[in-house]
Design an enzyme around this catalytic site. Sequence first.
Site, PDB file in Angstrom:
ATOM      1  N   HIS A  63      71.126 -27.013  43.936  1.00  0.00           N
ATOM      2  CA  HIS A  63      70.848 -28.443  44.131  1.00  0.00           C
ATOM      3  C   HIS A  63      69.869 -28.614  45.280  1.00  0.00           C
ATOM      4  O   HIS A  63      69.549 -27.660  45.986  1.00  0.00           O
ATOM      5  CB  HIS A  63      72.140 -29.236  44.321  1.00  0.00           C
ATOM      6  N   HIS A  65      69.823 -30.341  48.167  1.00  0.00           N
ATOM      7  CA  HIS A  65      70.116 -30.603  49.582  1.00  0.00           C
ATOM      8  C   HIS A  65      69.375 -29.582  50.457  1.00  0.00           C
ATOM      9  O   HIS A  65      69.227 -28.419  50.080  1.00  0.00           O
ATOM     10  CB  HIS A  65      71.627 -30.517  49.845  1.00  0.00           C
ATOM     11  N   ASP A  67      70.028 -27.843  53.015  1.00  0.00           N
ATOM     12  CA  ASP A  67      70.625 -26.552  53.410  1.00  0.00           C
ATOM     13  C   ASP A  67      70.578 -25.525  52.279  1.00  0.00           C
ATOM     14  O   ASP A  67      70.995 -24.380  52.469  1.00  0.00           O
ATOM     15  CB  ASP A  67      72.064 -26.734  53.942  1.00  0.00           C
ATOM     16  N   HIS A 269      80.024 -21.323  51.970  1.00  0.00           N
ATOM     17  CA  HIS A 269      79.743 -22.706  52.374  1.00  0.00           C
ATOM     18  C   HIS A 269      80.893 -23.238  53.257  1.00  0.00           C
ATOM     19  O   HIS A 269      81.467 -24.287  53.007  1.00  0.00           O
ATOM     20  CB  HIS A 269      79.546 -23.587  51.130  1.00  0.00           C
TER      21      HIS A 269
HETATM   22 ZN   LIG Z   1      75.371 -27.439  51.063  1.00  0.00          ZN
HETATM   23 ZN   LIG Z   2      75.072 -30.109  49.010  1.00  0.00          ZN
END
Ligand SMILES: [Zn+2]
Ligand SMILES: [Zn+2]
Length: 305
Positions: A63, A65, A67, A269
Site C-alpha cells: 500500500h 503509506h 513507511d 510492523h
Molecule cells: Zn505501515
Molecule cells: Zn499503512
Amino acid sequence: MELFFLGTGSGVPSKERNVSSLVLRLLEKSGRTWVFDCGEATQHQILSTSIRPRRIEKIFITHLHGDHIYGLPGLLSSRSFQGGETPVTLYGPTGIKDYVETSLKISGTRLKYQLYIEEIEEGFLFEDDAYHVEAIKLNHGLESFGYIIKEKDKLGELLPSRLSELGIEPGPVYQKIKDQEKTTLDNGQVILRKEVIGPPKKGKRVAILGDTRYMPGLKEKLANVDVLVHEATFASEEEEMAHDYFHSTVRQAAQLAKEANAKELVLTHISSRYQGESIKQLEREAAAIFKETTIAFDFYQHHIK
Ligand SMILES: [Zn+2]
Ligand SMILES: [Zn+2]
C-alpha cells in the site's frame, strides 16, 4: 525460500526498527530476489546483508503509506548506479506508477534498466514455470494488499534402487533421465521417468500481508500456508486502538494463523512502544494462541521449511 526482514517497525523508524521492507529470496535459481515494500532507508539496510540490488527482479508494494514506499525511488536509482541492467517489475496499488515516474522524472533520474510498473487489483498477478502469485484485498483505510506466493510442486527424487534394478549405474545419465519424460539409452533400453522417480515435492506457500485490520474472513484464502507474515502493530489489549487505526493486534494475527491452519506465523510492523521486555510479552501473547510464532526484528532471516 528465505525471508529477510529489513524493516520491522511501524509508522516511523526507531533506533531498533526501520520502516517496512522484506525480501524473499528464491534459492533454487541463483538468488532471484523479490522485495515486499520499500520504506525509507531500505537501501541502507540492504548494505548490511548479502542481498544484491541487481538481483532484484520484482518489487511488490502492499500500500502507499510513506513507511512502505519512501525508499523506493532511492533503491531503484541506486540499482542502476550499481550496474543493475536486467528488467524489474513493480506491482502496487493504483497511484504507484505516478509516484515512481514523478520521483524519477523530477530528479532527472534515468534508469539503465527497464522498469515495468503494474497497478494491480485483487486476484491473479502472474505465474512462471516455478511460481504463482495472487493479490488479496485487506482492510486498511486506503487500498492495501497481501500477496500469496505459491511455489509449484517440484519433481521428486530419482530412486537409485529402481534404477539399479534396471541395470543403470550412477553417472551423468541420471540427470538425463530426470530431465526428460522418456530416455532411450545407448543400448536401446527405454526408461520412463515416472517409473524411476519418487513422489513430487510439494511447493511452499507464503502469504505476505500489508497493513490491515483483523480479517477473520481471510482464513480460507490463507488455508495451510507454510508461512504467514502478518502485521502486529499493537499488543493484544489494544484491540480498540488497532481497529481505530486500521491495524491488528498480536492476538488477532495469531488467531488468523490458527484458523487458517498456517504452519508458521511471523509478526512484523511492531510499534516502537514495544521494546525489550514488552516484546517478550508480545511473544507470550502470540504463543498462547499460536505456538509457531516469531516476532521479527530487523535483519532477522527466516528459512521456509
Ligand atoms: Zn505501515
Ligand atoms: Zn499503512
